[in-house]
Design an enzyme around this catalytic site. Structure first.
Site, mmCIF file in Angstrom:
data_model
loop_
_atom_site.group_PDB
_atom_site.id
_atom_site.type_symbol
_atom_site.label_atom_id
_atom_site.label_comp_id
_atom_site.label_asym_id
_atom_site.label_seq_id
_atom_site.Cartn_x
_atom_site.Cartn_y
_atom_site.Cartn_z
ATOM 1 N N HIS A 63 0.662 -1.176 0.000
ATOM 2 C CA HIS A 63 -0.065 0.012 -0.162
ATOM 3 C C HIS A 63 0.854 1.364 -0.037
ATOM 4 O O HIS A 63 0.534 2.438 -0.313
ATOM 5 C CB HIS A 63 -1.068 -0.064 0.995
ATOM 6 N N ASP A 122 0.188 -7.447 1.348
ATOM 7 C CA ASP A 122 0.617 -6.095 1.622
ATOM 8 C C ASP A 122 2.067 -6.034 1.841
ATOM 9 O O ASP A 122 2.607 -5.312 2.553
ATOM 10 C CB ASP A 122 -0.053 -5.428 2.947
ATOM 11 N N GLY A 134 2.864 6.776 8.375
ATOM 12 C CA GLY A 134 4.317 6.896 7.925
ATOM 13 C C GLY A 134 5.242 5.674 7.965
ATOM 14 O O GLY A 134 6.166 5.628 7.689
ATOM 15 N N ASN A 135 4.898 4.814 9.184
ATOM 16 C CA ASN A 135 5.627 3.770 9.581
ATOM 17 C C ASN A 135 5.455 2.767 8.687
ATOM 18 O O ASN A 135 6.160 1.690 8.733
ATOM 19 C CB ASN A 135 5.384 3.318 11.040
ATOM 20 N N SER A 136 4.298 2.637 7.959
ATOM 21 C CA SER A 136 4.029 1.498 7.096
ATOM 22 C C SER A 136 5.459 1.301 6.245
ATOM 23 O O SER A 136 5.788 1.992 5.596
ATOM 24 C CB SER A 136 3.029 1.850 5.990
ATOM 25 N N GLY A 166 -5.020 -21.979 -9.372
ATOM 26 C CA GLY A 166 -6.123 -21.851 -10.535
ATOM 27 C C GLY A 166 -7.503 -21.939 -10.239
ATOM 28 O O GLY A 166 -8.461 -22.434 -10.634
#
Length: 297
Positions: free
Chosen positions: A42, A74, A149-151, A204
């Protein structure tokens, strides 16, 4: 701390008939000295961000390209043109215990507070949260202060080893931060550093969690947990294994599968040509089928 970087992006947001450029900021950690950096999917807007720039602790700034990302997990890996970078040592997230001391490093409210260090403990393991209608499972919970902002920044153990990648904070409560265990992405890092790309095996199928399926369709399945198969792709490993729509996958080998993110995570550990045993429920009867991962994508 030198291995932790700031990541800035520009993304295009659509507002009705109008488009607007939106700046983003996050964190990342150097996992190979030749410019490979691990962050959240993200942070790079799930591959849609442009003008991705990496700011190093010494003030250097370099443009980055996206090599791999997975929205369900993520996680993402970007690369800058550099060598000799300081590399973070990766720990073993399978050895964590509740109460263990941890440290988070990142850019909590933007680059003005770059390389902020916060500390806390591991509050829980194998946690599940829903972010943007995406169920993310098997997370590390910590009370170390984590802000937007630590992401993408690292969660470290007391030895300074990366044991997780900070991903989210529950805004309705204090001291509720979450990180993705580093062992999840180790096979990806290894292959990308070696070959420059990552391709995963696939089954699949399209499917959804039992609970979500029951809620959306207003039905009550015999299965309590697992993945309900909605569709099986033609000529796919799943079709060749005899898997059918309506089956419920509950295990792959010895790993229980309760969400699509857990299935995706499990598949990272297989290579093309490997085989696995799937445990499924069909009409309420448990059975096992062998699947061979003949293709990657």
């Amino acid at each position: 701390m030198d291995s932790v970087v700031g990541i800035t992006t520009v993304s295009i947001q659509q507002y009705g008939f109008f488009q607007q450029e939106v700046d983003g900021v996050g964190s990342g950690v150097v996992v190979d000295s030749n410019g490979y950096i691990l962050t959240n999917a993200h942070v790079i807007n799930n591959g849609d961000a442009k003008n991705i720039k990496v700011l190093f602790n010494n003030g250097d700034e370099k443009e980055a390209e996206v090599l791999w990302y997975d929205s369900l997990l993520d996680l993402a890996i970007v690369k800058v043109d550099a060598n000799g970078l300081p590399v973070a040592k990766l720990g073993d997230s399978d050895d964590l215990i509740i109460g263990e001391t941890v440290v988070a490093i990142g850019n909590p409210l933007g680059l003005e507070f770059q390389s902020t260090v916060t500390s806390g403990i591991i509050s829980g393991l194998h946690r599940s949260i829903t972010v943007d209608n995406n169920l993310i499972e098997d997370l590390i919970q910590t009370d170390a202060s984590i802000n937007p902002g630590n992401s993408g920044g690292p969660l470290l153990n007391s030895k300074g080893e990366v044991i997780g990648i900070n991903t989210a904070k529950i805004t309705s409560g204090e001291g509720l931060g979450f990180a993705i265990p580093i062992n999840t992405v180790k096979p990806v890092i290894e292959q990308i550093v070696k070959t420059g790309e990552y391709k995963t095996v696939y089954i699949g199928i399209s499917g959804m969690e039992v609970e979500l399926y029951e809620r959306q369709l207003g039905v009550d399945l015999i299965a309590d947990k697992g993945i309900v198969i909605i569709q099986v792709a033609n000529n796919s490993p799943a079709e060749r294994a005899g898997i059918m729509a309506g089956d419920v996958i509950t295990k792959i080998d010895d790993k229980e599968i309760e969400a699509m993110s857990l299935l995706k995570k499990a598949l990272l550990n297989y290579k093309q040509g490997d085989k696995a045993t799937l445990t499924i429920l069909r009409n309420g009867v448990e059975r096992t089928v062998e699947i061979e991962f003949t293709a990657v994508k």
